[in-house]
Scaffold this motif. Structure first.
Motif, PDB file in Angstrom:
ATOM      1  N   MET A 134       0.903  -1.135   0.074  1.00  0.00           N
ATOM      2  CA  MET A 134       0.038   0.131   0.159  1.00  0.00           C
ATOM      3  C   MET A 134       0.828   1.054  -0.213  1.00  0.00           C
ATOM      4  SD  MET A 134      -2.850  -1.429   2.715  1.00  0.00           S
ATOM      5  CE  MET A 134      -3.473  -3.227   2.663  1.00  0.00           C
ATOM      6  N   LEU A 135       1.160   1.655   1.037  1.00  0.00           N
ATOM      7  CA  LEU A 135       2.021   2.739   1.282  1.00  0.00           C
ATOM      8  C   LEU A 135       3.621   2.692   0.875  1.00  0.00           C
ATOM      9  CD1 LEU A 135       0.206   4.207   4.459  1.00  0.00           C
ATOM     10  CD2 LEU A 135      -0.050   4.817   2.222  1.00  0.00           C
ATOM     11  N   GLU A 136       4.033   1.579   0.642  1.00  0.00           N
ATOM     12  CA  GLU A 136       5.268   1.238   0.273  1.00  0.00           C
ATOM     13  C   GLU A 136       5.613   1.174  -1.264  1.00  0.00           C
ATOM     14  OE1 GLU A 136       3.742  -1.025   1.066  1.00  0.00           O
ATOM     15  OE2 GLU A 136       4.514  -2.993   0.471  1.00  0.00           O
ATOM     16  N   ALA A 137       4.578   1.256  -2.196  1.00  0.00           N
ATOM     17  CA  ALA A 137       4.407   1.164  -3.417  1.00  0.00           C
ATOM     18  C   ALA A 137       5.067   2.593  -3.878  1.00  0.00           C
ATOM     19  CB  ALA A 137       3.084   1.205  -4.008  1.00  0.00           C
ATOM     20  N   PRO A 138       5.505   2.928  -4.977  1.00  0.00           N
ATOM     21  CA  PRO A 138       6.199   4.245  -5.360  1.00  0.00           C
ATOM     22  C   PRO A 138       5.223   5.419  -5.037  1.00  0.00           C
ATOM     23  CG  PRO A 138       6.658   2.335  -6.781  1.00  0.00           C
ATOM     24  CD  PRO A 138       6.097   1.786  -6.186  1.00  0.00           C
ATOM     25  N   THR A 148      11.053   7.812   1.432  1.00  0.00           N
ATOM     26  CA  THR A 148      11.899   8.483   0.484  1.00  0.00           C
ATOM     27  C   THR A 148      11.330   8.841  -0.986  1.00  0.00           C
ATOM     28  OG1 THR A 148      12.459   6.305  -0.491  1.00  0.00           O
ATOM     29  CG2 THR A 148      13.872   7.193   1.493  1.00  0.00           C
ATOM     30  N   ASN A 149      10.250   8.292  -1.307  1.00  0.00           N
ATOM     31  CA  ASN A 149       9.552   8.624  -2.727  1.00  0.00           C
ATOM     32  C   ASN A 149       8.860   9.839  -2.743  1.00  0.00           C
ATOM     33  OD1 ASN A 149      10.317   7.826  -5.367  1.00  0.00           O
ATOM     34  ND2 ASN A 149       8.010   7.159  -5.428  1.00  0.00           N
ATOM     35  N   HIS A 150       8.659  10.163  -1.096  1.00  0.00           N
ATOM     36  CA  HIS A 150       7.624  11.248  -0.915  1.00  0.00           C
ATOM     37  C   HIS A 150       8.332  12.348  -0.140  1.00  0.00           C
ATOM     38  CE1 HIS A 150       3.999   8.862  -2.168  1.00  0.00           C
ATOM     39  NE2 HIS A 150       4.710   7.990  -1.759  1.00  0.00           N
ATOM     40  N   ALA A 151       9.495  12.649  -0.462  1.00  0.00           N
ATOM     41  CA  ALA A 151      10.225  13.649   0.189  1.00  0.00           C
ATOM     42  C   ALA A 151      11.182  14.288  -0.848  1.00  0.00           C
ATOM     43  CB  ALA A 151      10.983  13.022   1.219  1.00  0.00           C
ATOM     44  N   ALA A 152      11.684  15.528  -0.625  1.00  0.00           N
ATOM     45  CA  ALA A 152      12.393  16.343  -1.529  1.00  0.00           C
ATOM     46  C   ALA A 152      13.680  15.537  -1.947  1.00  0.00           C
ATOM     47  CB  ALA A 152      12.822  17.650  -0.953  1.00  0.00           C
ATOM     48  N   GLU A 176       9.539   5.377  -9.284  1.00  0.00           N
ATOM     49  CA  GLU A 176      10.495   5.855  -8.123  1.00  0.00           C
ATOM     50  C   GLU A 176      11.547   6.752  -8.706  1.00  0.00           C
ATOM     51  OE1 GLU A 176      12.839   2.540  -6.537  1.00  0.00           O
ATOM     52  OE2 GLU A 176      13.024   3.496  -4.656  1.00  0.00           O
ATOM     53  N   TYR A 177      11.865   7.671  -7.964  1.00  0.00           N
ATOM     54  CA  TYR A 177      12.793   8.648  -8.711  1.00  0.00           C
ATOM     55  C   TYR A 177      13.879   8.701  -8.023  1.00  0.00           C
ATOM     56  CZ  TYR A 177      11.212  11.846  -4.616  1.00  0.00           C
ATOM     57  OH  TYR A 177      11.104  12.211  -3.486  1.00  0.00           O
TER      58      TYR A 177
END
Ligand code: BGC
Length: 368
Positions: free
Chosen positions: A71-75, A106-110, A158-159
Motif C-alpha cells: 500500500m504505502l510502500e508502493a512508489p 523516500t519517494n515522498h520527500a524532496a 520511483e525517482y
C-alpha cells in the motif's frame, strides 16, 4: 540459500479488547479479541539483558500482527493495486494486536539532502497510524524500499536522487519523523529500514544505522526502535549487526524459508518456479534452524527479537500455504517471538479484498 531478488516490478494482480495487566516483566496491554496473542509468549521469555524492562515488555506484547503491505510502500499508493482503505483498519484491529505499516517515505520527500517530507502524503500516513493507535494496537512504521540505497534498479515511478545525498536523506527523514510523532503513544514503534541488502553492506549499514538512531534520539530519547540485519533481515546476518548502546532497541528478522516455496512464481524471483509444496521435514528444519540461530543470538546479546515478515505467495497451493503458515507461527511462538505476517490483502494476503472476508484457512493457521 536463495537470494531475495532486489527487483520489484509493479505487482498489479499480486498484487473486545481484554486488558492484560502484568508486573515485573509481565505485561500491560490491550489485547484484541480473537487474536489470543498472550499465548505467543506464554511461559517463554526472550533474553532482554541489553534493553530496558519496558522495551522487553513491548517486544513480547507485539504478539501477533500483520503487515499493511503493498500500500504505502508502493512508489505511489495504488501503484501496486491496493490502497489503504480505512475499512481495513477495523478488519485488522478485530484480529491482530500489531500492525506493521511499510512506508516509502523516500519517494515522498524532496530529492535534496534535507528530504523535506511531502505534507500531503505525511498527513495521509498520520491518519492511518492514528486510526490504528486509536484501536489500542501496537503500530510499527518503517522506511521501506529505497532502491538507490541498495544499488537496486529503480521501481517504476520511483525517482532517482543525487548519489551524494542518498544516505543523508534517510537520516533527515528520520529526524523529521521523530519530530512529527514525538507526542504519539509509546505503542508507535519506529523501524529504521526494511531489509538492508545489496550495496548497503553490513559495514555501511552499521555506520548508517548509528546515524539514524542518533537522529531520532536527538528528538525522542526513549521511543522503541526496531533495526534488523543485512541480507534482507535474514537471521544469518545477525552476527554482523553492530548496535550502539541504547536500551530501547528491538531487533527484527524476516523469515521466508523455505524460499523456493514461499516465493514460487514471484515475478521478482523468476528463478523459483511454481509447483513446490510444503512442508517436508527438511523444509521444516530449514525454517526452524534459522530461527534457532536467531534465538541463540538473542540469548548471547540480550536484544529481543521481532519477526517482521513471513508469508507465502498465492501461486503456491492453499493446503501448502496453510501448512507453512501454521508451522512458521508455531516455531516463532515456541520461542516467544512476536510476529507480523506478510501481508494483509495482496499476493501474500490473508484477506480476500473482493469478497471482503478473511481467507479462513490462512486466518485459522495464523490465529486459532
Ligand atoms: C517486500 C515485498 C515483498 C515481500 C516478500 C517485502 O519486504 O517489501 O515487496 O513482496 O518482502 O518478498
Amino acid at each position: 540459500m536463495a537470494l531475495k531478488n532486489t527487483k520489484k516490478p509493479i505487482k498489479i494482480k499480486h498484487l473486545c479488547a481484554v486488558l492484560l495487566t502484568c508486573l515485573g516483566g509481565l505485561c500491560a496491554a490491550q489485547v484484541n479479541a480473537n487474536s489470543t496473542p498472550e499465548k505467543v509468549s506464554a511461559g517463554v521469555r526472550q533474553a532482554c539483558h541489553a534493553v530496558s524492562a519496558e522495551t522487553c515488555t513491548l517486544a513480547h506484547n507485539l504478539g501477533r500482527g500483520i503487515n499493511f503491505g503493498n500500500m504505502l510502500e508502493a512508489p505511489r499508493e495504488g501503484d501496486w493495486g491496493i490502497r489503504l482503505d480505512p475499512a481495513y483498519i477495523n478488519v485488522v484491529a478485530e484480529k491482530f494486536r500489531t500492525a506493521r505499516v511499510p512506508v516509502r517515505w523516500t519517494n515522498h520527500a524532496a530529492p535534496t539532502a534535507d528530504a523535506k517530507i511531502d505534507e500531503f502524503f505525511a498527513t495521509r500516513v498520520d491518519k492511518a497510524l492514528d486510526a490504528l493507535l486509536a484501536k489500542n494496537m501496537y503500530v510499527i512504521v518503517n522506511t521501506h524500499h529505497y532502491s538507490q540505497l541498495f544499488g537496486d534498479k529503480l521501481h517504476p515511478n520511483e525517482y532517482a536522487v543525487d548519489p551524494a545525498v542518498v544516505e543523508v536523506r534517510l537520516v533527515n527523514i528520520w529526524r523529521q519523523l521523530a519530530q512529527r510523532y514525538k507526542g504519539r503513544s509509546k505503542n508507535l514503534v519506529f523501524e529504521l529500514l526494511n531489509e538492508p541488502h545489496g550495496t548497503l553492506t553490513s559495514d555501511a549499514w552499521n555506520s548508517l544505522l548509528s546515524k539514524l538512531i542518533s537522529a531520532v534520539r536527538e528528538v525522542d530519547t526513549t521511543r522503541t526502535l526496531i533495526v534488523g540485519p543485512t541480507y534482507w533481515n535474514h537471521p544469518k546476518d545477525l552476527d554482523k549487526l553492530q548496535l550502539p548502546a541504547d536500551p530501547n532497541l528491538i531487533v527484527s528478522i524476516h523469515s521466508y524459508d523455505p524460499f523456493e516455496f514461499t516465493h514460487q512464481g514471484a515475478s521478482w524471483t523468476p528463478q523459483f518456479p511454481k509447483g513446490v509444496v510444503c512442508c517436508s521435514t527438511k523444509q521444516q528444519q530449514t525454517l526452524a534452524s534459522s530461527i534457532e540461530a536467531a534465538v541463540k543470538w538473542n540469548k548471547a546479546k540480550g536484544y529481543p527479537l521481532h519477526l517482521g515478515e513471513f508469508g507465502s505467495l498465492d501461486s503456491a497451493d492453499m493446503a501448502s500455504r496453510v501448512a507453512y503458515t501454521r508451522m512458521a507461527r508455531d516455531i516463532f511462538e515456541k520461542h516467544g517471538i512476536g510476529w507480523t505476517y506478510w501481508e494483509f490483502g495482496a499476493g501474500f494476503g490473508a484477506y480476500d479484498r473482493i469478497q471482503l472476508k478473511w481467507i479462513e484457512p490462512l486466518r485459522r493457521a495464523l490465529l486459532d
